[in-house]
Design a protein around this motif. Structure first.
Motif, PDB file in Angstrom:
ATOM      1  N   LYS A 145     -24.173 -42.890  29.578  1.00 32.51           N
ATOM      2  CA  LYS A 145     -23.297 -43.940  29.040  1.00 32.51           C
ATOM      3  C   LYS A 145     -22.316 -43.346  28.040  1.00 32.51           C
ATOM      4  N   GLY A 146     -22.805 -42.517  27.128  1.00 33.57           N
ATOM      5  CA  GLY A 146     -21.944 -41.884  26.137  1.00 33.57           C
ATOM      6  C   GLY A 146     -20.883 -40.994  26.781  1.00 33.57           C
ATOM      7  N   ARG A 147     -21.290 -40.210  27.763  1.00 39.36           N
ATOM      8  CA  ARG A 147     -20.340 -39.323  28.452  1.00 39.36           C
ATOM      9  C   ARG A 147     -19.292 -40.117  29.234  1.00 39.36           C
ATOM     10  N   SER A 148     -19.735 -41.179  29.915  1.00 39.01           N
ATOM     11  CA  SER A 148     -18.776 -41.953  30.715  1.00 39.01           C
ATOM     12  C   SER A 148     -17.802 -42.718  29.812  1.00 39.01           C
ATOM     13  N   GLU A 149     -18.271 -43.182  28.656  1.00 47.03           N
ATOM     14  CA  GLU A 149     -17.364 -43.854  27.709  1.00 47.03           C
ATOM     15  C   GLU A 149     -16.306 -42.885  27.191  1.00 47.03           C
ATOM     16  N   LYS A 150     -16.702 -41.636  26.916  1.00 46.73           N
ATOM     17  CA  LYS A 150     -15.740 -40.625  26.462  1.00 46.73           C
ATOM     18  C   LYS A 150     -14.739 -40.299  27.558  1.00 46.73           C
ATOM     19  N   LEU A 151     -15.212 -40.153  28.789  1.00 41.34           N
ATOM     20  CA  LEU A 151     -14.304 -39.860  29.898  1.00 41.34           C
ATOM     21  C   LEU A 151     -13.350 -41.025  30.135  1.00 41.34           C
ATOM     22  N   GLU A 152     -13.856 -42.248  30.052  1.00 43.28           N
ATOM     23  CA  GLU A 152     -13.000 -43.416  30.251  1.00 43.28           C
ATOM     24  C   GLU A 152     -11.924 -43.485  29.166  1.00 43.28           C
ATOM     25  N   ALA A 153     -12.294 -43.203  27.922  1.00 42.67           N
ATOM     26  CA  ALA A 153     -11.312 -43.191  26.832  1.00 42.67           C
ATOM     27  C   ALA A 153     -10.258 -42.116  27.084  1.00 42.67           C
ATOM     28  N   PHE A 154     -10.686 -40.940  27.535  1.00 42.94           N
ATOM     29  CA  PHE A 154      -9.742 -39.869  27.848  1.00 42.94           C
ATOM     30  C   PHE A 154      -8.805 -40.289  28.979  1.00 42.94           C
ATOM     31  N   ASN A 155      -9.395 -40.876  30.044  1.00 40.83           N
ATOM     32  CA  ASN A 155      -8.588 -41.288  31.200  1.00 40.83           C
ATOM     33  C   ASN A 155      -7.584 -42.390  30.843  1.00 40.83           C
ATOM     34  N   ASN A 156      -7.847 -43.135  29.776  1.00 41.84           N
ATOM     35  CA  ASN A 156      -6.933 -44.187  29.339  1.00 41.84           C
ATOM     36  C   ASN A 156      -5.940 -43.701  28.279  1.00 41.84           C
ATOM     37  N   GLY A 157      -6.026 -42.421  27.931  1.00 45.20           N
ATOM     38  CA  GLY A 157      -5.157 -41.877  26.894  1.00 45.20           C
ATOM     39  C   GLY A 157      -3.846 -41.320  27.438  1.00 45.20           C
ATOM     40  N   ASP A 158      -2.945 -41.007  26.526  1.00 43.24           N
ATOM     41  CA  ASP A 158      -1.621 -40.501  26.893  1.00 43.24           C
ATOM     42  C   ASP A 158      -1.677 -39.121  27.547  1.00 43.24           C
ATOM     43  N   PHE A 159      -2.566 -38.230  27.047  1.00 47.67           N
ATOM     44  CA  PHE A 159      -2.618 -36.874  27.595  1.00 47.67           C
ATOM     45  C   PHE A 159      -3.001 -36.875  29.075  1.00 47.67           C
ATOM     46  N   PHE A 160      -3.864 -37.807  29.450  1.00 43.96           N
ATOM     47  CA  PHE A 160      -4.310 -37.914  30.847  1.00 43.96           C
ATOM     48  C   PHE A 160      -3.109 -38.008  31.793  1.00 43.96           C
ATOM     49  N   LEU A 161      -2.084 -38.739  31.388  1.00 44.85           N
ATOM     50  CA  LEU A 161      -0.901 -38.946  32.234  1.00 44.85           C
ATOM     51  C   LEU A 161      -0.065 -37.681  32.400  1.00 44.85           C
ATOM     52  N   THR A 162      -0.312 -36.682  31.550  1.00 44.30           N
ATOM     53  CA  THR A 162       0.421 -35.421  31.688  1.00 44.30           C
ATOM     54  C   THR A 162      -0.242 -34.485  32.699  1.00 44.30           C
ATOM     55  N   LEU A 163      -1.452 -34.804  33.112  1.00 47.94           N
ATOM     56  CA  LEU A 163      -2.184 -33.961  34.067  1.00 47.94           C
ATOM     57  C   LEU A 163      -1.617 -34.160  35.473  1.00 47.94           C
ATOM     58  N   PRO A 164      -1.768 -33.155  36.342  1.00 47.66           N
ATOM     59  CA  PRO A 164      -1.338 -33.333  37.736  1.00 47.66           C
ATOM     60  C   PRO A 164      -2.073 -34.522  38.372  1.00 47.66           C
ATOM     61  N   LEU A 165      -1.388 -35.202  39.277  1.00 49.44           N
ATOM     62  CA  LEU A 165      -1.979 -36.392  39.919  1.00 49.44           C
ATOM     63  C   LEU A 165      -3.302 -36.086  40.602  1.00 49.44           C
ATOM     64  N   ALA A 166      -3.419 -34.919  41.218  1.00 50.83           N
ATOM     65  CA  ALA A 166      -4.679 -34.559  41.896  1.00 50.83           C
ATOM     66  C   ALA A 166      -5.827 -34.483  40.893  1.00 50.83           C
ATOM     67  N   GLU A 167      -5.559 -33.957  39.690  1.00 51.71           N
ATOM     68  CA  GLU A 167      -6.602 -33.878  38.664  1.00 51.71           C
ATOM     69  C   GLU A 167      -6.925 -35.267  38.122  1.00 51.71           C
ATOM     70  N   GLN A 168      -5.916 -36.119  37.959  1.00 51.02           N
ATOM     71  CA  GLN A 168      -6.171 -37.498  37.537  1.00 51.02           C
ATOM     72  C   GLN A 168      -7.070 -38.200  38.545  1.00 51.02           C
ATOM     73  N   LYS A 169      -6.809 -37.981  39.827  1.00 47.91           N
ATOM     74  CA  LYS A 169      -7.622 -38.598  40.880  1.00 47.91           C
ATOM     75  C   LYS A 169      -9.068 -38.120  40.783  1.00 47.91           C
ATOM     76  N   ARG A 170      -9.263 -36.814  40.611  1.00 46.82           N
ATOM     77  CA  ARG A 170     -10.636 -36.282  40.512  1.00 46.82           C
ATOM     78  C   ARG A 170     -11.361 -36.853  39.300  1.00 46.82           C
ATOM     79  N   MET A 171     -10.655 -36.960  38.185  1.00 46.80           N
ATOM     80  CA  MET A 171     -11.297 -37.477  36.974  1.00 46.80           C
ATOM     81  C   MET A 171     -11.624 -38.963  37.110  1.00 46.80           C
TER      82      MET A 171
END
Length: 137
Positions: free
Chosen positions: A90-116
């Motif tokens: 739960k703790g790990r998935s909450e951190k990943l979800e927060a990262f995926n909703n952050g601004d830096f996530f949008l700078t990653l290549p689309l393929a990496e966004q899809k994997r995450m």
């Protein structure tokens, strides 16, 4: 080729007849309109389909994490390990979800966004399985 499909969908209980009515179709003569099933709405693909209740229940997990709680009664060691695993995940998935909703996530290549995003969906599905195990202790 074997595949695993993990995605979040919206579902609604619906008989085969009601689904055919919903789509404006005539029920084929060889089908039973009383068959229980579910309307499946995949909002990301803007796609709707219908499956029997048996297929639905064998391939979908209900997202029940919002109202999930663990009784504070003592648990045997093997159950405590499952509970601890649930909270670690739960703790790990909450951190990943927060990262995926952050601004830096949008700078990653689309393929990496899809994997995450796929990783997050699988982590949430794993949480649901652990929660179901815990509920059935």
């Amino acid at each position: 080729m074997k595949c695993i499909s993990i995605k979040e969908v919206v579902s609604q209980p619906m008989t085969r007849q009601k689904y055919n009515d919903y789509r404006g179709w005539e029920l084929p003569a060889d089908e039973n309109g009383k068959d229980k099933g579910f309307l499946i709405i995949d909002e990301s693909l803007k796609h709707e389909s219908w499956v029997t209740a048996k297929v639905f229940k064998s391939s979908h997990l209900e997202n029940t994490l919002e109202d999930f709680s663990i009784p504070e009664t003592p648990h045997p060691d093997h159950q405590t390990r499952v509970i601890n695993e649930f909270f670690e995940l739960k703790g790990r998935s909450e951190k990943l979800e927060a990262f995926n909703n952050g601004d830096f996530f949008l700078t990653l290549p689309l393929a990496e966004q899809k994997r995450m995003n796929q990783q997050l969906l699988i982590m949430k599905a794993y949480q649901l399985i652990l929660a179901d195990r815990i509920k059935n202790f």
